[in-house]
Structure formats: structure tokens, C-alpha cells
Design a protein around this motif. Structure first.
Motif, short mmCIF file in Angstrom:
data_model
loop_
_atom_site.label_atom_id
_atom_site.label_comp_id
_atom_site.label_asym_id
_atom_site.label_seq_id
_atom_site.Cartn_x
_atom_site.Cartn_y
_atom_site.Cartn_z
N LYS A 27 -13.03 4.36 -20.72
CA LYS A 27 -12.42 5.63 -20.29
C LYS A 27 -11.50 5.41 -19.10
CE LYS A 27 -13.45 10.32 -18.74
NZ LYS A 27 -14.49 11.32 -18.44
N LEU A 47 -7.49 6.28 -18.97
CA LEU A 47 -6.94 7.19 -17.97
C LEU A 47 -5.91 6.49 -17.08
CD1 LEU A 47 -10.16 9.18 -16.97
CD2 LEU A 47 -8.28 9.93 -18.44
N ASP A 70 -2.08 7.65 -16.50
CA ASP A 70 -1.48 7.83 -15.18
C ASP A 70 -0.23 6.97 -15.02
OD1 ASP A 70 -3.38 9.65 -14.43
OD2 ASP A 70 -4.60 8.22 -13.29
N GLY A 105 -1.62 16.99 -17.24
CA GLY A 105 -2.96 17.10 -17.78
C GLY A 105 -3.38 18.54 -18.01
N ARG A 149 -9.88 13.57 -12.00
CA ARG A 149 -9.70 12.71 -13.17
C ARG A 149 -11.02 12.34 -13.83
NH1 ARG A 149 -6.93 6.76 -13.30
NH2 ARG A 149 -9.06 6.15 -12.84
N HIS A 186 -11.90 14.52 -16.76
CA HIS A 186 -10.94 14.63 -17.86
C HIS A 186 -11.69 14.81 -19.18
CE1 HIS A 186 -7.19 13.71 -20.08
NE2 HIS A 186 -8.03 13.21 -20.97
N VAL A 221 -10.85 10.40 -25.60
CA VAL A 221 -11.31 9.97 -24.30
C VAL A 221 -12.62 10.65 -23.95
CG1 VAL A 221 -10.77 9.92 -21.82
CG2 VAL A 221 -8.98 9.46 -23.48
#
Length: 262
Positions: A2, A6, A10, A114, A214, A217, A255
Motif C-alpha cells: 500500500k 501511494l 504522490d 485524492g 494518506r 486512503h 489499494v
């Protein structure tokens, strides 16, 4: 896994931001107004339907049409394009151009930020007493908003109301979502309510909107329901199917599943 996914997301956002800054010779704004219909300014809607949009070119018009066809008419639509890289923004613009009588506005993030920030931007631009979250690949049924408003009006101490959702994949129906009444203790074993709910906007803002951490997420909905429960808020439940929920292997879902499986 994960964290790696992420970090790649980013990195892609940062490269997009830098490319925009080099092209325009200035940093891109966080949010910018794209366009609005003629009916937007004079409207004083009770419900703001917030539609976060990211790469759903083939679905956004259906989602917006479901709002325009709703039996409950006292609405506005706030579309938040979160830096889509396909034709989503153009599709939303075409819909607004052909529905000038629907109070609607498009705001956009020039760089993808996001789901949580996109929803929060919609909350910031909303003008209604109530706010409904509609993901761009889902569809409201004509009676949906009407039933949710009736629930909130009947239960003055409820902070939000939600109804059941019919789940569909490309091959047909696959079940129901959001089919349990509000019982905060159920949240101990996982999330059982989708984001498609009608909130009193003042409460949603008081809770701080959706998570932008984050680490959360893919769990923005769950986090919000848990915070609502911790704050002592109560929700109304409509025991009817009020909307259609599309089951998809979208990137964010994949995710989220990494977290669920570990």
C-alpha cells in the motif's frame, strides 16, 4: 504494498504539478472555478449534490442525469473534477451546456489531490442546508433524495440519512449495500455504510469533512462514520433501495483491498 502504491500516486501528482508550473510559469492553483449554468446564481437550493470526478468519462453524464431526473427538485450540483486525465471534464461540461436550467457548477483541481480533498472542496462550495455525496459512477433513483429528505424531516435530531443501495457489476446485480440501520457498535467490525448519504451540511462541516491523511486512503467513509459515532450523532435509515452502486476494480479500491487483506 500500500505504501508503495501511494508513493507512486504522490510522485505522479508532483510530476503533474511541476509540469504545470513549468508550462504556465506559476504554481497551479489548488482549486479553480470552471463553469456554471445560468440557473446557478439565482438558485437557493436545499440540497447540494456533490459529485467528485476522477477519470469517469463514460459514467459522469449518467450520474448527473440521475440528479436532473430526480423527483426532488430543490437541488444544486457541485461537480469537483480532481485533475482527471481522460475526457471526464469535457463530458461534465457538455452535460452542463445541455442542462442550463439545472443549478450546477464545475470546480476543478488542476492537479489530482485524492478523494477526501475532492469531497471537501465540494463541501466548501455547497450552498444547501443538506449535502448528498454522489460518486461519479453511481446513479440516484428518482425517489432517492425525496425519501432521504422525508427521513431527516421526520427525525429532527438525525444528523444524516441513508438508504439501501443496489450493487451492480458489468454482469448484473450482485447484492445490497448500506442495508443495516444505524447502530454505531456495528462499526467495530468494519464499515457497513456507503458515502451516498444525505447530511445536514452544518454537521458535516463541524466534523471537519473527509479525511485527508494518506494513511486513511480508501477508508475516508469509514473514518467519517466512526467520527460521527464518537461525537454522538445519530442517523436515519430508509429501508428502500434509493440508488445504484457500481462495483468496480477502480485503482483506489485495489489499494483499499491491500489494507483489508493485511
Amino acid at each position: 504494498l500500500k505504501d508503495l502504491r501511494l508513493e507512486l500516486m504522490d510522485l505522479k501528482r508532483e510530476l503533474t504539478r511541476l509540469g504545470s508550473e513549468l508550462r504556465d510559469r506559476r504554481p497551479p492553483p489548488l482549486v479553480e472555478l470552471d463553469r456554471e449554468t445560468r440557473a446557478w446564481k439565482p438558485a437557493t437550493p436545499r440540497i447540494s449534490v456533490i459529485v467528485p470526478l476522477y477519470n469517469y468519462e463514460n459514467h459522469i453524464a449518467h450520474a448527473l442525469e440521475s440528479v436532473a431526473s430526480s423527483r426532488y427538485r430543490d437541488v444544486e450540483v457541485v461537480v469537483v473534477d480532481d485533475g482527471s486525465s481522460d475526457g471526464s471534464l469535457a463530458a461534465a461540461r457538455r452535460f452542463l451546456s445541455s442542462h442550463e436550467g439545472l443549478p450546477a457548477r464545475i470546480v476543478r483541481h488542476p492537479v489530482n489531490r485524492g478523494l477526501g480533498p475532492a469531497r471537501n472542496t465540494g463541501v466548501a462550495f455547497a450552498r444547501g442546508e443538506l449535502a448528498f455525496m454522489l460518486d461519479a459512477d453511481n446513479i440516484l433513483y428518482r425517489h432517492g433524495l425525496e425519501r432521504l429528505v422525508e427521513s431527516l424531516d421526520a427525525e429532527g435530531d438525525a444528523a444524516f440519512a441513508y438508504g439501501m443501495l443496489g450493487m451492480y457489476s458489468d454482469t448484473g446485480p450482485v447484492g445490497l449495500r448500506s442495508h443495516y440501520p444505524w447502530r454505531p457498535e456495528r462499526l467495530r467490525t468494519g464499515n457497513y455504510i456507503d458515502a451516498m448519504a444525505l447530511w445536514r451540511l452544518s454537521v458535516l462541516r463541524r466534523l471537519g469533512g473527509y479525511a485527508v491523511d494518506r494513511r486513511l486512503h480508501g477508508w475516508e467513509d469509514y473514518d467519517l462514520w466512526c467520527r460521527a459515532a464518537d461525537a454522538g450523532y445519530r442517523g436515519g435509515f430508509v429501508p428502500e433501495v434509493i440508488a445504484r452502486y457500481r462495483v468496480t476494480q477502480h485503482s483506489m479500491l485495489s489499494v483499499t483491498n491491500i489494507s483489508a487483506q493485511t
